[in-house]
Design a protein around this motif. Sequence first.
Motif, PDB file in Angstrom:
ATOM      1  N   GLY A   1       0.811  -1.215   0.000  1.00  0.00           N
ATOM      2  CA  GLY A   1       0.000   0.000   0.000  1.00  0.00           C
ATOM      3  C   GLY A   1       0.838   1.256   0.000  1.00  0.00           C
ATOM      4  O   GLY A   1       2.061   1.224   0.137  1.00  0.00           O
TER       5      GLY A   1
ATOM      6  N   SER B   1      -0.601   4.032   1.837  1.00  0.00           N
ATOM      7  CA  SER B   1      -1.126   4.774   2.976  1.00  0.00           C
ATOM      8  C   SER B   1       0.022   5.279   3.837  1.00  0.00           C
ATOM      9  O   SER B   1       0.936   4.529   4.179  1.00  0.00           O
TER      10      SER B   1
ATOM     11  N   LEU C   1      -2.907   1.881   6.700  1.00  0.00           N
ATOM     12  CA  LEU C   1      -3.631   0.867   5.937  1.00  0.00           C
ATOM     13  C   LEU C   1      -2.662   0.094   5.058  1.00  0.00           C
ATOM     14  O   LEU C   1      -1.621   0.610   4.637  1.00  0.00           O
ATOM     15  N   SER C   2      -3.031  -1.139   4.774  1.00  0.00           N
ATOM     16  CA  SER C   2      -2.348  -1.936   3.759  1.00  0.00           C
ATOM     17  C   SER C   2      -3.416  -2.810   3.106  1.00  0.00           C
ATOM     18  O   SER C   2      -4.575  -2.801   3.522  1.00  0.00           O
ATOM     19  N   ALA C   3      -3.046  -3.553   2.049  1.00  0.00           N
ATOM     20  CA  ALA C   3      -4.054  -4.349   1.349  1.00  0.00           C
ATOM     21  C   ALA C   3      -3.389  -5.481   0.577  1.00  0.00           C
ATOM     22  O   ALA C   3      -2.234  -5.367   0.137  1.00  0.00           O
TER      23      ALA C   3
ATOM     24  N   ARG D   1      -8.548  -5.299   2.729  1.00  0.00           N
ATOM     25  CA  ARG D   1      -7.906  -4.167   3.391  1.00  0.00           C
ATOM     26  C   ARG D   1      -7.506  -4.545   4.810  1.00  0.00           C
ATOM     27  O   ARG D   1      -8.227  -5.260   5.507  1.00  0.00           O
TER      28      ARG D   1
ATOM     29  N   SER E   1      -8.847  -7.002   9.357  1.00  0.00           N
ATOM     30  CA  SER E   1      -8.928  -7.209   7.911  1.00  0.00           C
ATOM     31  C   SER E   1     -10.379  -7.115   7.441  1.00  0.00           C
ATOM     32  O   SER E   1     -11.312  -7.492   8.168  1.00  0.00           O
TER      33      SER E   1
ATOM     34  N   SER F   1     -12.806  -7.302   0.302  1.00  0.00           N
ATOM     35  CA  SER F   1     -13.244  -6.351  -0.693  1.00  0.00           C
ATOM     36  C   SER F   1     -13.250  -7.019  -2.060  1.00  0.00           C
ATOM     37  O   SER F   1     -13.077  -8.241  -2.170  1.00  0.00           O
TER      38      SER F   1
ATOM     39  N   TYR G   1      -4.744  -0.606  -3.374  1.00  0.00           N
ATOM     40  CA  TYR G   1      -6.011  -0.735  -2.666  1.00  0.00           C
ATOM     41  C   TYR G   1      -5.956  -0.080  -1.282  1.00  0.00           C
ATOM     42  O   TYR G   1      -6.970  -0.049  -0.576  1.00  0.00           O
ATOM     43  N   ALA G   2      -4.780   0.428  -0.905  1.00  0.00           N
ATOM     44  CA  ALA G   2      -4.619   1.088   0.391  1.00  0.00           C
ATOM     45  C   ALA G   2      -3.810   2.364   0.189  1.00  0.00           C
ATOM     46  O   ALA G   2      -2.677   2.480   0.642  1.00  0.00           O
TER      47      ALA G   2
ATOM     48  N   TRP H   1     -11.978   3.820   2.150  1.00  0.00           N
ATOM     49  CA  TRP H   1     -11.562   3.174   0.910  1.00  0.00           C
ATOM     50  C   TRP H   1     -12.796   2.984   0.048  1.00  0.00           C
ATOM     51  O   TRP H   1     -13.919   3.287   0.445  1.00  0.00           O
TER      52      TRP H   1
END
Length: 425
Positions: free
Chosen positions: A63, A65, A77-79, A86, A103, A106, A117-118, A133
Amino acid sequence: MKAVRLLTILAAMALCGDSSSVAAQEWTRFRGPNGTGESEATTTPSTWTSEDYNWNVKLPGLGHSSPVVWGNQVFLLSADPETATRYVLSYDATLGTELWNRSFESTPHHLHKQSSYASSTPAVDANRVYVAWSDPSSVTLMALSHQGEILWKRDLGRWYSQHGFGTSPMLVDDLVVLSNSQEAKDGPNPAEEPQSFMMAFDAATGEERWRIPRNPVNTSYAVPALFEPKNRPRQIVSMSTGDGMFGLDPHTGKEIWFNKCFDKRTVSSPLVIGDLIFGGTGSGGGGSYVVALRSDGTDASLAYKFDAQAPYVPTVVARGDLLFLVSDGGVASCIDLNTAKVHWRQRIGGNYNSSPVRAHDKLYCLSQDGEVVVLAAEKEFAELGRVSLGEGSRATPAIANGTLFLRTFSHLMSVGGPNGERGER
């Protein structure tokens, strides 16, 4: 490294005895207090090696973020790049240990090649952390406790943008404010056209307080800031292609003024210095420029437009009457904040999505390749150091409690701190 960590713990314990010192050092949103990207910390290093990190941890997923910090907690955030799951993450700011990981499943969808995505940065206050998000069918805005408990969650409706979601929430008084800006598109059914809004929600309950429509020319990724005009109530300022730069009443969302000063996409965020409000615009094809508007709180007029190696994605940062700009293509400039007179311009190399941040007299510029270029935040150009983080990055650094927090695609790391510039050689 163990000795460094012990010193950091002792320093943090000492700081906890003075709550005012700790509170003054929080990094509560994208680019820190009011989005200025600045700190007066003198304990962040000009250069360092792998042995100088307080800690360096592997994150789940990937991500862009940026980290935010409250007290002794770091949030981001991470994804998962395959499933779009997420992760809302919290780490101990002193030790780097994971405190919790929530978590959320998505739906994979199209993103710009430089997005993730993050890509949204959380906002945090004394009670809650706020995250956002989107997927093709909805925009999610959520509040969690500092312990990771979901306190409220809002579905803001369907979403359309060819580049994906990337804006971040901000806080004013008891409100969470989000720019729900979407892309215009042609279609046979007007009811299916994307709708863009500036929106505000009760921070404690998630109840919608107000929304005002914005022109959906293209998606704006600007994170709003607060403007305190002389002898007038403070305002929220934000920007977009369709509406230019504008000021809103924080309590009602009513538009107070606007200046339609942009003809391209807005990805960077506004910077407010006194009665000057800075914002940038650009495109992948070039033509980027930064404008300075001067406002008395009732209207805003153009003070100047700066288009010489101006940034498109990175946001500008200031020190006193100096304004520093780092272009996407790696040209750094220092200009007079009031007149746009150029003091220096220098190619520093690399390409940049991250925004520069300032710690007292140092500028930290983090390239897409993961190289940190440290410059003097002075009227004369000086390069102080270069450090490779070992992995690419599109996140903006955070500075809290005298410590520098850096995020690459898959790592979070901490260097510097109240015990001194231990990274110096």
